[in-house]
Design a protein around this motif. Structure first.
Motif, PDB file in Angstrom:
ATOM      1  N   ASN A   1       1.689  -8.737  -6.273  1.00  8.90           N
ATOM      2  CA  ASN A   1       2.367  -7.947  -7.293  1.00  8.90           C
ATOM      3  C   ASN A   1       3.333  -8.839  -8.068  1.00  8.90           C
ATOM      4  OD1 ASN A   1       1.051  -5.655  -6.377  1.00  8.90           O
ATOM      5  ND2 ASN A   1       2.708  -5.082  -4.988  1.00  8.90           N
TER       6      ASN A   1
ATOM      7  N   ARG B   1       0.292   1.789  -6.158  1.00 10.24           N
ATOM      8  CA  ARG B   1       1.427   1.894  -7.090  1.00 10.24           C
ATOM      9  C   ARG B   1       1.064   2.719  -8.314  1.00 10.24           C
ATOM     10  NH1 ARG B   1       3.317  -3.077  -9.435  1.00 10.24           N
ATOM     11  NH2 ARG B   1       1.119  -3.654  -9.554  1.00 10.24           N
TER      12      ARG B   1
ATOM     13  N   GLN C   1      -2.136   8.147  -7.497  1.00 14.10           N
ATOM     14  CA  GLN C   1      -1.470   7.264  -6.540  1.00 14.10           C
ATOM     15  C   GLN C   1      -1.773   7.746  -5.122  1.00 14.10           C
ATOM     16  OE1 GLN C   1       2.783   7.226  -6.747  1.00 14.10           O
ATOM     17  NE2 GLN C   1       3.002   5.570  -5.269  1.00 14.10           N
TER      18      GLN C   1
ATOM     19  N   ARG D   1      -0.362  -6.371  -1.894  1.00 17.35           N
ATOM     20  CA  ARG D   1       0.698  -6.297  -0.885  1.00 17.35           C
ATOM     21  C   ARG D   1       0.487  -7.375   0.191  1.00 17.35           C
ATOM     22  NH1 ARG D   1      -1.707  -1.618  -1.215  1.00 17.35           N
ATOM     23  NH2 ARG D   1      -2.246  -1.407   0.997  1.00 17.35           N
TER      24      ARG D   1
END
Length: 304
Positions: A109, A140, A163, A193
Motif C-alpha cells: 500500500n 480497503r 469492502q 498488506r
C-alpha cells in the motif's frame, strides 16, 4: 516536454547523488591507482548501484586504456555503458499476446499501485487494446473508490464489489466478464498488506487458483509496483512478493521523488526480472515503457 526530457528531469535527484559521490574522484591526467578505484567503487555502491555493478565498473576503469587517467565525463560514460549492459536484457515491454490477457498487479500500500494500473490502462488503450479493471483490493474501501474514479477518467469498464468482499470471487467474475466481452487486457488490483504475509499469500494463492478454473494459464502476468523512494527496501519487497505472488515483471514509480534511482540497477542485477515501465511524475503520461539506454544515460548524467 519529451519523455526523455521528463526522464532526465525526473532522475535529477538520483543523478545529483551519483555526481556528488564521484565528484573529485576523476584523476585528469594522473593514472587511476587502486586506492582511487576503491573510492570510485564505494561511491557507486553508495549511489545504490549495488556491489556487483560497482565491481564491474571498477574492473572496467582498471583497464589499461585508462592508465593515463580519466576525467569526470569519462567516468560517467563508463557508468552509463555498464548500467545499460545490466538493464538492456530486462527492458521488456509488456506484450499482449492473448485475449483476455490477465494481469495481476501487486505491491505494498502506498507504492502507487492504483494510479499505475490506471496509467497502464491508458497505455494499452493508446495501443488500440480494450481494457477492463478489477478492484481486487477489497480490504480497503478507499482503494475500490480510487480505482473506480480512475476507470471513469481513463474510460474503461471496472468490476468492483463492496469492502470486505471476496477478492478471489471478484477476480473470477472479472475474468469471466472479460472473456464474455472479448476484452484484450484485464488488470486486477490486489491488497498490499505485507505485515500479514501469510494472509496475503493465502489470498493471492486463492485468487490465482480461482482464476485458473476459467483459464489454466492465467494470470499471465504478475506485476510488482515498486516505489523508488523506498530505496534498498524495494529489494526485499521483490524477494517477498516473488515468493508470495510469483512476480513476473516490475514497474517502478516515483523516480522523480527519489535520489535512489540507482536501486533499479541493483534490482535488475540481482533478480533479472523484466522491467516493463517506469514512472517519473503524477501525470497520466508520466509512466512509459522502460528504455535501458535512456535510463542509463540520464542516471549517469552522460552525454549522448
Amino acid at each position: 516536454m519529451s519523455w526523455l526530457g521528463k526522464l532526465t528531469q525526473g532522475l535529477a535527484k538520483s543523478t545529483k547523488r551519483l555526481a556528488d559521490n564521484i565528484t573529485g574522484l576523476a584523476t585528469g591526467t594522473l593514472p587511476l591507482d587502486d586506492e582511487r578505484l576503491d573510492e570510485i567503487e564505494e561511491a557507486l555502491i553508495a549511489a545504490d548501484l549495488g556491489p556487483a555493478v560497482a565491481g564491474r565498473i571498477r574492473e572496467r576503469l582498471a583497464d589499461q586504456k585508462f592508465a593515463k587517467g580519466i576525467d569526470e565525463a569519462g567516468i560517467r560514460t563508463v557508468v552509463a555503458e555498464e548500467v545499460e549492459k545490466v538493464l538492456a536484457p530486462v527492458a521488456l515491454p509488456l506484450a499482449i499476446t492473448r485475449r483476455p490477457q490477465v494481469v495481476l498487479v501487486v505491491g505494498v500500500n502506498g507504492s502507487g499501485k492504483t494510479t499505475t494500473i490506471a496509467k497502464l490502462a491508458r497505455l494499452f488503450k493508446a495501443q488500440g487494446k480494450s481494457v477492463m479493471l478489477a478492484a481486487g483490493d477489497t480490504f480497503r474501501a478507499a482503494a475500490i473508490a480510487q480505482l473506480k474514479i480512475w476507470a471513469d477518467r481513463v474510460g474503461v469498464p471496472i468490476v468492483a464489489g463492496e469492502q470486505g468482499g471476496d477478492a478471489a470471487g471478484l477476480a473470477f467474475d472479472a475474468v469471466k466478464r472479460a472473456m464474455d466481452e472479448g476484452i484484450d487486457v484485464l488488470i486486477i488490483d490486489t491488497a498490499g498488506r505485507l505485515q500479514n504475509k501469510a494472509g496475503l499469500m493465502d489470498e493471492l494463492a486463492k485468487m490465482k487458483r480461482v482464476i485458473g478454473k476459467l483459464d489454466p494459464s492465467a494470470p499471465h502476468d504478475v506485476l510488482l509496483v515498486l516505489d523508488a523512494t523506498t530505496g534498498q527496501n524495494a529489494l526485499s519487497q521483490i524477494e517477498v512478493f516473488g515468493q508470495v505472488a510469483g512476480v513476473t515483471g516490475l514497474v517502478m514509480t516515483k523516480l522523480d521523488g527519489s535520489a535512489r534511482g540507482g536501486m533499479l540497477v541493483a534490482a535488475a542485477e540481482k533478480f533479472k526480472l523484466p522491467i516493463h515501465a517506469i514512472g517519473v511524475g503524477e501525470g497520466m503520461d508520466d509512466l512509459q515503457p522502460f528504455d535501458a539506454g535512456d535510463f542509463a544515460r540520464a542516471l549517469a548524467g552522460a552525454e549522448d
